[in-house]
Design an enzyme around this catalytic site. Structure first.
Site, PDB file in Angstrom:
ATOM      1  N   ALA A 278       7.728  30.738 -28.767  1.00 25.65           N
ATOM      2  CA  ALA A 278       8.646  31.608 -28.028  1.00 25.65           C
ATOM      3  C   ALA A 278       8.847  32.923 -28.757  1.00 25.65           C
ATOM      4  O   ALA A 278       8.999  33.982 -28.150  1.00 25.65           O
ATOM      5  CB  ALA A 278       9.974  30.905 -27.823  1.00 25.65           C
ATOM      6  N   ASP A 324      -8.021  78.355 -25.377  1.00 26.97           N
ATOM      7  CA  ASP A 324      -8.797  79.555 -25.101  1.00 26.97           C
ATOM      8  C   ASP A 324      -8.216  80.206 -23.870  1.00 26.97           C
ATOM      9  O   ASP A 324      -7.680  79.522 -23.000  1.00 26.97           O
ATOM     10  CB  ASP A 324     -10.254  79.178 -24.778  1.00 26.97           C
ATOM     11  CG  ASP A 324     -11.000  78.711 -26.004  1.00 26.97           C
ATOM     12  OD1 ASP A 324     -10.651  79.169 -27.097  1.00 26.97           O
ATOM     13  OD2 ASP A 324     -11.918  77.898 -25.846  1.00 26.97           O
ATOM     14  N   ASP A 585     -15.483  75.529 -26.795  1.00 25.98           N
ATOM     15  CA  ASP A 585     -16.669  75.284 -25.980  1.00 25.98           C
ATOM     16  C   ASP A 585     -17.979  75.548 -26.709  1.00 25.98           C
ATOM     17  O   ASP A 585     -19.008  74.996 -26.369  1.00 25.98           O
ATOM     18  CB  ASP A 585     -16.607  76.080 -24.678  1.00 25.98           C
ATOM     19  CG  ASP A 585     -16.245  77.535 -24.912  1.00 25.98           C
ATOM     20  OD1 ASP A 585     -16.365  77.998 -26.052  1.00 25.98           O
ATOM     21  OD2 ASP A 585     -15.837  78.212 -23.950  1.00 25.98           O
ATOM     22  N   ASN A 651      12.546  37.582 -26.354  1.00 19.85           N
ATOM     23  CA  ASN A 651      12.131  36.609 -27.366  1.00 19.85           C
ATOM     24  C   ASN A 651      13.228  36.368 -28.389  1.00 19.85           C
ATOM     25  O   ASN A 651      13.469  35.238 -28.810  1.00 19.85           O
ATOM     26  CB  ASN A 651      10.865  37.083 -28.086  1.00 19.85           C
ATOM     27  CG  ASN A 651       9.633  36.916 -27.221  1.00 19.85           C
ATOM     28  OD1 ASN A 651       9.743  36.497 -26.068  1.00 19.85           O
ATOM     29  ND2 ASN A 651       8.485  37.244 -27.755  1.00 19.85           N
ATOM     30  N   GLU A 654      15.735  34.069 -26.988  1.00 16.99           N
ATOM     31  CA  GLU A 654      15.317  32.664 -27.025  1.00 16.99           C
ATOM     32  C   GLU A 654      15.556  32.055 -28.407  1.00 16.99           C
ATOM     33  O   GLU A 654      16.059  30.935 -28.529  1.00 16.99           O
ATOM     34  CB  GLU A 654      13.830  32.547 -26.644  1.00 16.99           C
ATOM     35  CG  GLU A 654      13.590  32.752 -25.146  1.00 16.99           C
ATOM     36  CD  GLU A 654      12.141  33.084 -24.808  1.00 16.99           C
ATOM     37  OE1 GLU A 654      11.238  32.725 -25.579  1.00 16.99           O
ATOM     38  OE2 GLU A 654      11.917  33.727 -23.757  1.00 16.99           O
ATOM     39  N   ASN A 679       8.238  30.961 -21.861  1.00 16.15           N
ATOM     40  CA  ASN A 679       7.409  31.944 -22.550  1.00 16.15           C
ATOM     41  C   ASN A 679       6.288  32.452 -21.654  1.00 16.15           C
ATOM     42  O   ASN A 679       6.005  33.642 -21.579  1.00 16.15           O
ATOM     43  CB  ASN A 679       6.838  31.292 -23.808  1.00 16.15           C
ATOM     44  CG  ASN A 679       6.123  32.291 -24.673  1.00 16.15           C
ATOM     45  OD1 ASN A 679       6.705  33.283 -25.068  1.00 16.15           O
ATOM     46  ND2 ASN A 679       4.856  32.048 -24.931  1.00 16.15           N
ATOM     47  N   THR A 682       7.944  34.443 -18.349  1.00 16.80           N
ATOM     48  CA  THR A 682       8.699  35.675 -18.593  1.00 16.80           C
ATOM     49  C   THR A 682       7.908  36.667 -19.429  1.00 16.80           C
ATOM     50  O   THR A 682       7.962  37.860 -19.200  1.00 16.80           O
ATOM     51  CB  THR A 682      10.042  35.377 -19.273  1.00 16.80           C
ATOM     52  OG1 THR A 682       9.792  34.762 -20.532  1.00 16.80           O
ATOM     53  CG2 THR A 682      10.891  34.472 -18.421  1.00 16.80           C
ATOM     54  N   ASP A 683       7.179  36.185 -20.426  1.00 17.33           N
ATOM     55  CA  ASP A 683       6.385  37.118 -21.226  1.00 17.33           C
ATOM     56  C   ASP A 683       5.190  37.625 -20.435  1.00 17.33           C
ATOM     57  O   ASP A 683       4.824  38.779 -20.498  1.00 17.33           O
ATOM     58  CB  ASP A 683       5.854  36.438 -22.500  1.00 17.33           C
ATOM     59  CG  ASP A 683       6.850  36.534 -23.640  1.00 17.33           C
ATOM     60  OD1 ASP A 683       8.011  36.862 -23.342  1.00 17.33           O
ATOM     61  OD2 ASP A 683       6.466  36.279 -24.789  1.00 17.33           O
TER      62      ASP A 683
END
Ligand code: ADP
Ligand code: MG
Length: 843
Positions: A278, A324, A585, A651, A654, A679, A682-683
């Site tokens: 997690a 330029d 250039d 995280n 959690e 995990n 949601t992740d």
């Protein structure tokens, strides 16, 4: 050895022809024999490998360990569920990475150099990879050499071979034969792959390609083509490690507490693994790659080809653009507006000089140098005399001359910047001051002003033409022309956007300071008071690096500069801590392009050498495109930052929830599988949508400044902790309350759903740092990324075997609604904070 053979031998060996090059059949045969002209064996990662790569990380190791243990303990269903999650994670990772890979491959293709070859008698522009031994290259200054080749014809050829030999001065090249044992640096009839043609023109026969070339033989160089991690990815790897350490610490604390509560080692072990999983934002590196790759694709649609991935990051922090003037800020569609000829009878001669001293052509709408096209149009109808010799235009000399046949000897015609021509002319005092006065008048109107002159010369040996210094003197002045070069439509608004968003625009031009000043005013680069804002190349030469870095903060226009000055300017600005984008250039621009934080080359007008030295190429040669690219760069930085904010705050929550419940002496609300599930949904889902958040209109105008070097500023940390604490408090309050008033299984079920809702809804406030959700454009991907997990959640709950697996029960609809309402609290507070902050800033 190819260099010791005569051209006849070589053409015979390669089945090629001096005039027509390879025939279609010969080409096909050579292609079959030699294959593509690549410096690396193309080692494209196979899909299969890419899929398995997803399982080579620590998290998978941990999960498989957990699955193995479950299996060993006859908890087969648990084991299979964990295994399924491993596979799912792998699939998500694979899709993300395959997408990123594809974008990168497409990008590589866009930036391969091009070469001009003669096949079946016709000149063709081909990708460097398609060149084979036997191909006849046609070359001009500024070309990038794509293979090893023997010079067949050469006119004033010189190549920069520093990459091979370390020799920094260009080496002269010509046709001929050298001894077999001649060493690399002295093979004057060979042109080598990956070097640059700095001057001249000619033809060369390709003798080796790919790994057979001299550069291909240098093994060390191959590493340079490996795709490197960008600085951002490196920095994020460090963040992931820190979180891992935090997770481990919590694991140990929770482990000890749970052990004292009498839980078995096994339970503790499984919980710890889930917690670690997690805590690790494992998708982070891929999400960054994907976000960058998406940005690169969007940029290519907006005419900017990014050649190096980390350029996207650097673009976001760009705070100075050195550009330029001609063709980038202006259209380059030049027109002669006024002509000054001191003696009217010279008008014809002036027109003659204009067409003689000219390399452009009016065919198919005009091709060549825009300045010269303008002159051709002015003198239309005047036939071009036959030219015997040319002393080419050089930006340091700022003039060019030609010799044309005349009755007795030759006539020399010269044209160039007035300062570069007038001193070479014979003048009366009044004549000279009048010409200078007119020149200033023209320049102050923003016109590019050129002087034309001529002389006749009796002795002229075509085979041993004199140096330019010997002919460009004692000239007779013919007149001045004033050429208008109007700004592009987009330039003025782009410059004003730059100004309002903290980007300094510096104009660099070879034109006269008065011309530069007038144009800079028109464009809004400089205002009324210009003290200390304009500097010329001559002045630049007189001051040292220290003084320049002191003064360069004020300077907005550099006029009458040569490409060499650009390097000095970049260095001075970088010394002051700026992130500098610089356009260029020509061949001589390459050092500055390489040195700049972002080297920007022109896709249309520029040389291949400049493109190879740059990190970005503009396909429309337009200043506004640079500004768009900077906008994308900043936006992408913001997207990544907010994705990280989302991942880290959820995280962290959690971790805190598990820690909190454990410390409070309550049973941990989740079984390991629940944590894994949370995990995954949601992740996995919202973070993808957040990383791909489209760039809002007027993003740059409203953005606060260049992307800072760090993501983790005070505001970021504050928000992260605030949200994590809020989520933890809400989650634990509900869980504890339900534990007290009801049964454990309902409490667990509610805690499970609540955490998913909290995390998903949290993403609503992560779409923008400053703007609230309702101010943002609709993003269907984001909505989907929230709805899909909710549907999965419902599915999980209605299925009895899943309920058993996750140790939850069914809860009613009203309770769900209530949980959702609670889950809206943290987002609402963050959105409210944005509003308050906005009020405060605008009070
Ligand atoms: P820029 O950076 O604006 O393109 P250049 O270095 O091309 O400037 O040109 C510098 C000056 O040299 C111009 O102001 C003009 O007077 C002169 N010049 C430009 N092109 C030519 C040319 N083809 N022949 C002769 N003189 C030129
Ligand atoms: Mg020019």
């Amino acid at each position: 050895m190819h260099w010791s053979k005569t051209p006849q031998e070589l053409f015979r060996n390669f089945g090629s022809d001096e005039h027509n090059g390879l025939s279609q059949e010969a080409y096909a045969a050579a292609w079959k024999k030699f294959g593509p002209n690549n410096l690396t064996e193309s080692k494209r990662v196979s899909r299969f490998f890419l899929f398995f790569k997803q399982f080579q990380n620590m998290m998978t190791g941990l999960l498989l360990l957990a699955a193995g243990i479950s299996f060993f303990l006859k908890e087969e269903i648990d084991a299979m569920a964990i295994f399924a999650i491993v596979i799912l994670n792998g699939v998500v990772g694979f899709i993300q990475e395959a997408k990123a890979e594809a974008s990168i491959a497409a990008l590589k293709k866009l930036s391969t150099p091009k070469a001009k070859v003669i096949r079946e008698g016709k000149v063709k522009v081909v990708e460097s990879t398609e060149v084979v031994p036997g191909d006849l290259l046609t070359l001009e200054a500024g070309d990038y050499i794509v293979a090893d080749a023997v010079v067949i014809h050469g006119y004033q050829l010189a190549a920069d071979e520093a990459i091979l030999t370390g020799e920094s001065m260009p080496v002269e090249k010509s046709s001929g034969v050298v001894k077999a044992e001649t060493n690399l640096g002295e093979r004057t009839n060979m042109l080598h792959s990956s070097t640059a043609l700095t001057s001249g023109s000619g033809k060369a026969l390709v003798v080796s390609t790919g790994m057979e070339t001299e550069i291909g033989k240098i093994a060390g160089l191959l590493d340079a083509t490996k795709s490197e991690e960008t600085p951002l990815q490196k920095r994020l790897a460090k963040v992931s490690n820190k979180l891992l350490v935090l997770g481990l610490a919590v694991m140990i604390i929770v482990g000890i507490i749970e052990y004292t509560k009498g839980n078995t080692w096994l339970d503790i072990f499984m919980l710890s693994i889930s917690l670690a999983i997690a805590a690790i934002p494992e998708g982070l590196p891929t999400i960054v790659t994907l976000a960058l790759a998406l940005a690169v694709r969007r940029m290519s649609k907006r005419n900017a080809i990014v050649r190096k991935m980390n350029a996207v990051e650097t673009l976001g922090s760009t705070d100075v653009i050195c550009t330029d003037k001609t063709g980038t800020l202006t259209t380059g569609d030049m027109v002669v507006r006024e002509v000054f000829a001191p003696s009217p009878e010279n008008k014809d001669k002036l027109n003659l000089a204009a067409v003689a001293c000219n390399n452009a052509s009016l065919d198919n709408g005009g091709s060549g140098d825009p300045t010269e096209i303008a002159l051709l149009k002015m003198a239309e109808g005047t036939p071009a005399p036959e030219r015997i010799h040319e002393w080419s235009f050089e930006s340091n000399r700022k003039r060019m001359s030609v010799a044309v046949a005349a009755e007795n000897g030759v006539n020399i015609y010269s044209k160039g910047a007035p300062e570069a021509i007038l001193p070479l002319c014979g003048f009366s005092e009044e004549g000279k001051s009048e010409a200078e006065k007119i020149m200033r008048e023209f320049s102050m109107k923003g016109r590019r002003t050129l002087a034309l002159a001529w002389r006749s010369l009796k002795d002229f040996d075509v085979n041993h033409p004199p140096a330019h210094g010997d002919v460009e003197k004692n000239l007779q002045f013919l007149g001045l022309v004033a050429i208008a070069d109007p700004p592009k439509e987009e330039t003025v608004p782009s410059i004003s956007v730059c100004k309002s968003s903290g980007i300094k625009v510096i104009m660099i031009t070879g034109d006269h300071p008065l011309t530069a000043e007038a144009i800079a005013k028109e464009l809004g680069i400089i205002g009324k008071d210009i003290t200390g804002q304009v500097m010329t190349g001559a002045e630049l030469d007189t001051i040292n690096a220290e003084e320049l870095s002191r003064r360069c903060e004020n300077i907005l226009v550099y006029a009458r500069v040569s490409p060499e000055h650009k390097l000095k300017i970049v260095e001075a600005l970088q010394k002051n801590g700026h992130t500098v984008a610089m356009t260029g250039d020509g061949v001589n621009d390459s050092p500055a392009l390489k040195k700049a934080s972002i080297g920007v080359a022109m896709g249309r007008a520029g040389t291949e050498v400049a493109r190879q030295a740059s990190s970005m190429v503009l396909t429309d040669d337009n200043f506004a495109t640079i500004v768009h690219a900077v906008e994308e760069g900043r936006a992408i930085f913001g997207n990544i930052k907010r994705t990280i904010q989302y991942l880290l705050s959820t995280n962290l929550a959690e971790i805190l929830i598990v820690l909190g419940s454990s410390l409070a002496g309550m049973p941990v609300p989740f079984v390991p599988l629940t944590l894994l599930w949370i995990n995954l949904v949601t992740d996995g889902f919202p973070s993808l949508a957040l990383a791909a958040e489209p760039v809002a209109k007027d993003f740059l105008k409203k953005s606060e400044g260049p992307s800072p070097a760090s993501f983790f500023d005070e505001g970021f940390m504050k928000e992260m902790f605030l949200v994590a604490f809020l989520m933890t408090i809400i989650e634990l309050s509900v869980y504890f309350y339900l534990l007290k008033t009801g049964d454990e299984i309902t409490a667990r079920s509610c805690a499970f759903h609540l955490l998913v809702y909290l995390a998903l809804f949290r993403s609503f406030s992560c779409r923008s740092e400053n703007r609230i959700y309702t101010q943002l454009p609709f993003n269907q991907f984001h909505i989907l990324s929230v709805i899909i997990p909710i549907i999965l959640q419902v599915f999980l709950e209605t299925n009895s075997s899943f309920r058993e697996l996750f140790e939850i029960s069914r809860i009613n609809f009203t309770t769900h609604l209530l949980l959702m309402l609670l889950a809206l609290i943290p987002v609402s507070l963050i959105e409210l904070r944005k509003v308050l902050r906005y009020r405060e800033n605008n009070a």
